[in-house]
Design a protein around this motif. Sequence first.
Motif, PDB file in Angstrom:
ATOM      1  N   PRO A   4      41.136  59.838  55.145  1.00 42.49           N
ATOM      2  CA  PRO A   4      41.942  60.319  54.015  1.00 42.49           C
ATOM      3  C   PRO A   4      42.768  59.187  53.418  1.00 42.49           C
ATOM      4  CG  PRO A   4      42.870  61.053  56.106  1.00 42.49           C
ATOM      5  CD  PRO A   4      41.530  60.464  56.420  1.00 42.49           C
ATOM      6  N   SER A   5      43.106  59.312  52.145  1.00 43.53           N
ATOM      7  CA  SER A   5      43.787  58.209  51.448  1.00 43.53           C
ATOM      8  C   SER A   5      45.276  58.139  51.769  1.00 43.53           C
ATOM      9  CB  SER A   5      43.625  58.369  49.938  1.00 43.53           C
ATOM     10  OG  SER A   5      44.437  59.431  49.459  1.00 43.53           O
ATOM     11  N   TYR A   6      45.890  59.230  52.189  1.00 40.40           N
ATOM     12  CA  TYR A   6      47.324  59.298  52.451  1.00 40.40           C
ATOM     13  C   TYR A   6      48.153  59.014  51.193  1.00 40.40           C
ATOM     14  CZ  TYR A   6      45.620  58.777  57.251  1.00 40.40           C
ATOM     15  OH  TYR A   6      44.932  58.933  58.424  1.00 40.40           O
ATOM     16  N   GLY A   7      47.569  59.121  50.014  1.00 43.62           N
ATOM     17  CA  GLY A   7      48.301  58.824  48.789  1.00 43.62           C
ATOM     18  C   GLY A   7      48.640  57.346  48.724  1.00 43.62           C
ATOM     19  N   ARG A   8      47.633  56.517  48.504  1.00 45.02           N
ATOM     20  CA  ARG A   8      47.808  55.064  48.595  1.00 45.02           C
ATOM     21  C   ARG A   8      48.848  54.539  47.606  1.00 45.02           C
ATOM     22  NH1 ARG A   8      42.462  54.399  50.890  1.00 45.02           N
ATOM     23  NH2 ARG A   8      41.087  55.773  49.711  1.00 45.02           N
ATOM     24  N   ILE A   9      49.462  53.422  47.974  1.00 43.59           N
ATOM     25  CA  ILE A   9      50.335  52.670  47.073  1.00 43.59           C
ATOM     26  C   ILE A   9      49.708  51.294  46.889  1.00 43.59           C
ATOM     27  CG2 ILE A   9      52.623  51.665  46.735  1.00 43.59           C
ATOM     28  CD1 ILE A   9      53.749  54.003  48.347  1.00 43.59           C
ATOM     29  N   ASP A  10      49.340  50.987  45.673  1.00 42.36           N
ATOM     30  CA  ASP A  10      48.619  49.769  45.321  1.00 42.36           C
ATOM     31  C   ASP A  10      49.630  48.702  44.885  1.00 42.36           C
ATOM     32  OD1 ASP A  10      46.945  47.814  44.374  1.00 42.36           O
ATOM     33  OD2 ASP A  10      45.957  49.074  42.865  1.00 42.36           O
ATOM     34  N   THR A  11      49.849  47.702  45.738  1.00 43.95           N
ATOM     35  CA  THR A  11      50.855  46.673  45.428  1.00 43.95           C
ATOM     36  C   THR A  11      50.278  45.471  44.691  1.00 43.95           C
ATOM     37  OG1 THR A  11      50.577  45.611  47.600  1.00 43.95           O
ATOM     38  CG2 THR A  11      52.261  47.335  47.408  1.00 43.95           C
ATOM     39  N   HIS A  12      48.953  45.402  44.557  1.00 45.30           N
ATOM     40  CA  HIS A  12      48.335  44.333  43.764  1.00 45.30           C
ATOM     41  C   HIS A  12      47.613  45.007  42.608  1.00 45.30           C
ATOM     42  CE1 HIS A  12      46.396  40.105  43.845  1.00 45.30           C
ATOM     43  NE2 HIS A  12      46.271  40.636  42.620  1.00 45.30           N
ATOM     44  N   HIS A  13      48.388  45.319  41.578  1.00 44.08           N
ATOM     45  CA  HIS A  13      47.951  46.231  40.521  1.00 44.08           C
ATOM     46  C   HIS A  13      48.477  45.686  39.198  1.00 44.08           C
ATOM     47  CE1 HIS A  13      47.022  50.459  39.157  1.00 44.08           C
ATOM     48  NE2 HIS A  13      47.849  50.090  38.198  1.00 44.08           N
ATOM     49  N   HIS A  14      47.576  45.243  38.337  1.00 40.33           N
ATOM     50  CA  HIS A  14      48.003  44.604  37.091  1.00 40.33           C
ATOM     51  C   HIS A  14      47.967  45.581  35.917  1.00 40.33           C
ATOM     52  CE1 HIS A  14      47.973  41.046  39.414  1.00 40.33           C
ATOM     53  NE2 HIS A  14      46.664  40.901  39.451  1.00 40.33           N
ATOM     54  N   ALA A  15      48.779  45.287  34.925  1.00 41.36           N
ATOM     55  CA  ALA A  15      48.829  46.122  33.723  1.00 41.36           C
ATOM     56  C   ALA A  15      49.142  45.245  32.519  1.00 41.36           C
ATOM     57  CB  ALA A  15      49.885  47.215  33.865  1.00 41.36           C
ATOM     58  N   VAL A  16      48.538  45.586  31.393  1.00 43.06           N
ATOM     59  CA  VAL A  16      48.784  44.888  30.128  1.00 43.06           C
ATOM     60  C   VAL A  16      49.034  45.948  29.056  1.00 43.06           C
ATOM     61  CG1 VAL A  16      47.976  43.115  28.522  1.00 43.06           C
ATOM     62  CG2 VAL A  16      47.165  43.104  30.891  1.00 43.06           C
ATOM     63  N   PRO A  17      50.253  46.527  29.025  1.00 45.46           N
ATOM     64  CA  PRO A  17      50.556  47.538  28.006  1.00 45.46           C
ATOM     65  C   PRO A  17      50.439  46.959  26.594  1.00 45.46           C
ATOM     66  CG  PRO A  17      52.168  47.600  29.780  1.00 45.46           C
ATOM     67  CD  PRO A  17      51.353  46.362  29.983  1.00 45.46           C
ATOM     68  N   MET A  45      50.365  55.608  43.594  1.00 50.53           N
ATOM     69  CA  MET A  45      51.243  54.746  42.799  1.00 50.53           C
ATOM     70  C   MET A  45      50.672  53.342  42.736  1.00 50.53           C
ATOM     71  SD  MET A  45      55.160  55.743  43.930  1.00 50.53           S
ATOM     72  CE  MET A  45      55.823  55.043  42.395  1.00 50.53           C
ATOM     73  N   GLY A  46      50.935  52.667  41.623  1.00 49.97           N
ATOM     74  CA  GLY A  46      50.617  51.258  41.479  1.00 49.97           C
ATOM     75  C   GLY A  46      51.886  50.490  41.156  1.00 49.97           C
ATOM     76  N   VAL A  47      52.086  49.372  41.808  1.00 53.06           N
ATOM     77  CA  VAL A  47      53.231  48.509  41.494  1.00 53.06           C
ATOM     78  C   VAL A  47      52.708  47.450  40.520  1.00 53.06           C
ATOM     79  CG1 VAL A  47      55.128  47.131  42.398  1.00 53.06           C
ATOM     80  CG2 VAL A  47      54.111  48.936  43.820  1.00 53.06           C
ATOM     81  N   ALA A  48      52.942  47.692  39.233  1.00 54.58           N
ATOM     82  CA  ALA A  48      52.307  46.903  38.179  1.00 54.58           C
ATOM     83  C   ALA A  48      52.915  45.508  38.076  1.00 54.58           C
ATOM     84  CB  ALA A  48      52.441  47.627  36.840  1.00 54.58           C
ATOM     85  N   ILE A  98      44.395  41.185  60.991  1.00 61.23           N
ATOM     86  CA  ILE A  98      45.181  42.086  61.835  1.00 61.23           C
ATOM     87  C   ILE A  98      45.560  41.390  63.140  1.00 61.23           C
ATOM     88  CG2 ILE A  98      45.196  44.287  63.067  1.00 61.23           C
ATOM     89  CD1 ILE A  98      45.328  44.510  60.007  1.00 61.23           C
ATOM     90  N   GLY A  99      44.648  40.604  63.691  1.00 57.01           N
ATOM     91  CA  GLY A  99      44.950  39.878  64.909  1.00 57.01           C
ATOM     92  C   GLY A  99      46.047  38.847  64.725  1.00 57.01           C
ATOM     93  N   ALA A 100      46.107  38.254  63.542  1.00 56.84           N
ATOM     94  CA  ALA A 100      47.087  37.197  63.290  1.00 56.84           C
ATOM     95  C   ALA A 100      48.474  37.742  62.979  1.00 56.84           C
ATOM     96  CB  ALA A 100      46.607  36.302  62.137  1.00 56.84           C
ATOM     97  N   VAL A 101      48.557  38.837  62.225  1.00 53.81           N
ATOM     98  CA  VAL A 101      49.874  39.264  61.732  1.00 53.81           C
ATOM     99  C   VAL A 101      50.224  40.703  62.066  1.00 53.81           C
ATOM    100  CG1 VAL A 101      49.663  37.613  59.842  1.00 53.81           C
ATOM    101  CG2 VAL A 101      49.089  40.005  59.417  1.00 53.81           C
ATOM    102  N   GLY A 102      49.249  41.525  62.473  1.00 49.16           N
ATOM    103  CA  GLY A 102      49.518  42.920  62.757  1.00 49.16           C
ATOM    104  C   GLY A 102      49.393  43.789  61.520  1.00 49.16           C
ATOM    105  N   ALA A 103      48.993  45.028  61.699  1.00 47.43           N
ATOM    106  CA  ALA A 103      48.782  45.942  60.575  1.00 47.43           C
ATOM    107  C   ALA A 103      50.056  46.226  59.809  1.00 47.43           C
ATOM    108  CB  ALA A 103      48.170  47.253  61.081  1.00 47.43           C
ATOM    109  N   GLU A 104      51.212  46.078  60.452  1.00 43.30           N
ATOM    110  CA  GLU A 104      52.485  46.394  59.789  1.00 43.30           C
ATOM    111  C   GLU A 104      52.855  45.391  58.713  1.00 43.30           C
ATOM    112  OE1 GLU A 104      53.470  43.846  63.381  1.00 43.30           O
ATOM    113  OE2 GLU A 104      52.105  45.513  62.919  1.00 43.30           O
ATOM    114  N   ARG A 105      52.136  44.282  58.610  1.00 44.13           N
ATOM    115  CA  ARG A 105      52.433  43.275  57.579  1.00 44.13           C
ATOM    116  C   ARG A 105      51.404  43.297  56.453  1.00 44.13           C
ATOM    117  NH1 ARG A 105      57.527  42.199  58.567  1.00 44.13           N
ATOM    118  NH2 ARG A 105      57.384  40.385  57.186  1.00 44.13           N
ATOM    119  N   VAL A 106      50.549  44.293  56.404  1.00 41.39           N
ATOM    120  CA  VAL A 106      49.475  44.344  55.412  1.00 41.39           C
ATOM    121  C   VAL A 106      49.709  45.501  54.452  1.00 41.39           C
ATOM    122  CG1 VAL A 106      46.968  44.462  55.057  1.00 41.39           C
ATOM    123  CG2 VAL A 106      47.889  43.353  57.115  1.00 41.39           C
ATOM    124  N   LEU A 107      49.473  45.257  53.169  1.00 45.20           N
ATOM    125  CA  LEU A 107      49.684  46.227  52.099  1.00 45.20           C
ATOM    126  C   LEU A 107      48.379  46.463  51.349  1.00 45.20           C
ATOM    127  CD1 LEU A 107      52.875  44.465  50.699  1.00 45.20           C
ATOM    128  CD2 LEU A 107      52.886  46.530  52.110  1.00 45.20           C
TER     129      LEU A 107
END
Length: 355
Positions: A39-52, A92-95, A295-304
């Motif tokens: 399931p997606s868990y309602g993803r938050i996309d932190t690498h998300h571009h926008a050109v209004p 959500m997307g962080v534009a 994941i081995g280098a930094v752990g899942a808690e540091r990944v977005l």
Amino acid sequence: MSDLTRRRTLKLAAATGMAAAAASVPLQGRDAAASPRRPSYGRIDTHHHAVPPKMRQWAVDQGIIPPDDVPRWAQWTLEETLATMEANGIAMGVASAPVPPEIFADRGVAESGVRVCNESLAELVRDNPTRFGFFANVAMLHPDLALEQVAYALDELGAAGVLLTTSAGGRYLGDRTFDPLLAELDRRGAVVFTHPFAPQGIVEVPEVGEWLGDFLLDTTRTALSLIASGAMDRYRRLSVILSHGGGFLPYMAGRAERWGREDGGPDPQRFRRALRRFYYDTALPMSPYATPTLIGAVGAERVLFGTDWPANSAGEVGINTADFDRDPGLDRRAHRAISRDNALRLLPGLAKHRR
């Protein structure tokens, strides 16, 4: 704008345009039945571009985008963006709107251009508060102006953080030139989203787009710069997101430790601490190839979670997201943390508006 800067920007447009050319391509080349999707868990996309539209018109007026041949990524529309988000379970997307800092070399252009970019993104958030946040631009080549822009973006416009390009004026982020900016962001406990361009002066390979390897090298260079200069030790309240899975950084960590043991680099323990100070997004894309090392280098808690939309087409976003959902290197807890929970912890202001 100089001819060199214009050419560099248009080359970027061509590179990202190629990545986005197949905007509605269906998923191909993957066995959809190979393993079930999580399931997606309602993803938050932190690498998300926008050109209004206002930002796009400013770029056309400045000669950044050719008016008669607008690249695919600049043909951004809210309708297509929301459709892509819905199709991939993105709540959500962080534009953000990466602009080569040389575009803002002239102070007048820096003042007007950054304002247009940031106010366009802030308007997108105001009109769609449950779907977007944004990272603000600043004029990195004008340190005093950048401090004013940080205050306006964070205090008045409600930006989730600040976008810094990996270098500006031939200097990487660890350079002392950027200390006043980093110090202010550290004082605020701010989040910095770094975005690369091709390193200056590098020999081109005509058959290979700059985004394929050079962007990753640029991210690696700025990360090493921040570590070697001691910036990651000086600015402990600053959170830094490295685009595209951190470039090569997590995968050459053993080489960096040798740098500390034999060639005058940071102590290996200091390097390991810094490696786990950064955040990394999945827009390499991470799955399935890079997951075990990252994941081995930094752990899942540091990944977005990140898609690189619309530089990545809707078809590619779908493929990459499906691969992430079926990645055997992620258990359910790690998948949820990367999809959503890590972003909410790092950017708590998003929780006020999320669906």
